[in-house]
Each structure stands twice: as structure tokens, then as C-alpha cells.
Motif scaffolding. Sequence first.
Motif, PDB file in Angstrom:
ATOM      1  N   HIS A  41       0.678  -1.155  -0.069  1.00  0.00           N
ATOM      2  CA  HIS A  41       0.092   0.052  -0.066  1.00  0.00           C
ATOM      3  C   HIS A  41       0.896   1.311  -0.012  1.00  0.00           C
ATOM      4  CE1 HIS A  41      -3.285   2.735   1.117  1.00  0.00           C
ATOM      5  NE2 HIS A  41      -4.045   1.845   0.493  1.00  0.00           N
ATOM      6  N   VAL A  42       0.327   2.182  -0.423  1.00  0.00           N
ATOM      7  CA  VAL A  42       1.256   3.510  -0.764  1.00  0.00           C
ATOM      8  C   VAL A  42       1.525   4.104   0.605  1.00  0.00           C
ATOM      9  CG1 VAL A  42       0.874   5.785  -1.447  1.00  0.00           C
ATOM     10  CG2 VAL A  42       0.210   4.109  -2.824  1.00  0.00           C
ATOM     11  N   ASP A  43       0.567   3.872   1.591  1.00  0.00           N
ATOM     12  CA  ASP A  43       0.813   4.357   3.201  1.00  0.00           C
ATOM     13  C   ASP A  43       2.012   3.662   3.746  1.00  0.00           C
ATOM     14  OD1 ASP A  43      -1.291   6.195   2.635  1.00  0.00           O
ATOM     15  OD2 ASP A  43      -2.771   4.859   3.428  1.00  0.00           O
ATOM     16  N   ASN A  44       2.242   2.528   3.420  1.00  0.00           N
ATOM     17  CA  ASN A  44       3.209   1.697   4.269  1.00  0.00           C
ATOM     18  C   ASN A  44       4.516   1.857   3.367  1.00  0.00           C
ATOM     19  OD1 ASN A  44       1.289   0.778   5.777  1.00  0.00           O
ATOM     20  ND2 ASN A  44       0.805  -0.827   4.599  1.00  0.00           N
ATOM     21  N   ASP A 102       7.639   9.930   1.459  1.00  0.00           N
ATOM     22  CA  ASP A 102       6.943  10.557   0.837  1.00  0.00           C
ATOM     23  C   ASP A 102       6.714   9.839  -0.405  1.00  0.00           C
ATOM     24  OD1 ASP A 102       5.154  12.837   0.136  1.00  0.00           O
ATOM     25  OD2 ASP A 102       6.975  13.971  -0.527  1.00  0.00           O
ATOM     26  N   PRO A 103       5.374   9.702  -0.902  1.00  0.00           N
ATOM     27  CA  PRO A 103       5.108   9.097  -2.210  1.00  0.00           C
ATOM     28  C   PRO A 103       5.810   9.777  -3.319  1.00  0.00           C
ATOM     29  CG  PRO A 103       3.152   9.011  -1.178  1.00  0.00           C
ATOM     30  CD  PRO A 103       4.261   9.761  -0.188  1.00  0.00           C
ATOM     31  N   ALA A 104       6.131  11.157  -3.090  1.00  0.00           N
ATOM     32  CA  ALA A 104       6.642  12.079  -3.965  1.00  0.00           C
ATOM     33  C   ALA A 104       8.147  11.510  -4.275  1.00  0.00           C
ATOM     34  CB  ALA A 104       6.528  13.590  -3.768  1.00  0.00           C
ATOM     35  N   GLU A 105       8.943  11.023  -3.400  1.00  0.00           N
ATOM     36  CA  GLU A 105      10.252  10.709  -3.415  1.00  0.00           C
ATOM     37  C   GLU A 105      10.519   9.436  -4.123  1.00  0.00           C
ATOM     38  OE1 GLU A 105      11.803  10.161   0.631  1.00  0.00           O
ATOM     39  OE2 GLU A 105      11.104  12.196   1.018  1.00  0.00           O
ATOM     40  N   LYS A 106       9.568   8.522  -4.458  1.00  0.00           N
ATOM     41  CA  LYS A 106       9.793   7.291  -5.225  1.00  0.00           C
ATOM     42  C   LYS A 106       8.416   7.139  -6.014  1.00  0.00           C
ATOM     43  CE  LYS A 106      12.315   5.064  -1.659  1.00  0.00           C
ATOM     44  NZ  LYS A 106      12.530   3.766  -0.896  1.00  0.00           N
ATOM     45  N   PRO A 107       8.511   8.035  -7.287  1.00  0.00           N
ATOM     46  CA  PRO A 107       7.190   7.626  -8.267  1.00  0.00           C
ATOM     47  C   PRO A 107       7.102   6.224  -8.864  1.00  0.00           C
ATOM     48  CG  PRO A 107       8.920   9.132  -9.060  1.00  0.00           C
ATOM     49  CD  PRO A 107       9.489   8.897  -7.646  1.00  0.00           C
ATOM     50  N   LEU A 108       8.367   5.875  -9.103  1.00  0.00           N
ATOM     51  CA  LEU A 108       8.183   4.542  -9.809  1.00  0.00           C
ATOM     52  C   LEU A 108       7.634   3.501  -8.926  1.00  0.00           C
ATOM     53  CD1 LEU A 108       9.001   3.010 -12.472  1.00  0.00           C
ATOM     54  CD2 LEU A 108      10.996   2.431 -11.176  1.00  0.00           C
ATOM     55  N   GLN A 109       7.956   3.384  -7.710  1.00  0.00           N
ATOM     56  CA  GLN A 109       7.420   2.444  -6.544  1.00  0.00           C
ATOM     57  C   GLN A 109       5.720   2.671  -6.438  1.00  0.00           C
ATOM     58  OE1 GLN A 109       9.414   2.540  -2.837  1.00  0.00           O
ATOM     59  NE2 GLN A 109       7.987   0.773  -1.852  1.00  0.00           N
ATOM     60  N   VAL A 110       5.523   4.041  -6.505  1.00  0.00           N
ATOM     61  CA  VAL A 110       3.893   4.477  -6.428  1.00  0.00           C
ATOM     62  C   VAL A 110       3.205   3.839  -7.726  1.00  0.00           C
ATOM     63  CG1 VAL A 110       2.349   6.285  -6.432  1.00  0.00           C
ATOM     64  CG2 VAL A 110       4.406   6.440  -4.802  1.00  0.00           C
TER      65      VAL A 110
END
Length: 83
Positions: free
Chosen positions: A35-38, A42-50
Amino acid sequence: MGFSLWNIFKSGLLMTNAIMILHRRRFLAKYGLDHVDNMGCDPAEKPLQVQAIGLLQAVSYLKVPVIAANAITIVFEMILGGT
């Protein structure tokens, strides 16, 4: 195996099946992909993982169409004598 639309469809179906069998809590949680929250950052730091997390979550809604596509593929392979 030649390069045809049928073979491209089958390879895409196999990849979708492979993604669908990944268990969210048992396998993906180890790598922070459940999940994105886990993610722990910050999700903006790893856009590929998001994007990968989004793909894994989106594929979970394709269960019924993938089952139908698998059935159609099996029937066509049996009738046409697949390669």
C-alpha cells in the motif's frame, strides 16, 4: 513461436496472471509494495514505486475478466492445436 497478435495476447495474459497471484500481505508487504501508506517515505520521493503499487492494486480488479480470458485462451488452444 512467431510474432503475432495472438502470442502477444497470451504473453500479456501470462504476465497478468503472474501479477495476480502475488499475495499482498505475505509477499508484497516485505518489499513495501502492499500500500502507498506503508512505503515509509513521501510518495513523491519514489514515483516508480508508487506506479508499481498502483499497477498491483489495479490488477486486483481484473479477476473476472482474466478468468474469462484464460478460459477463452484454453478453448482456442484446444481447438486450434496451439504451438
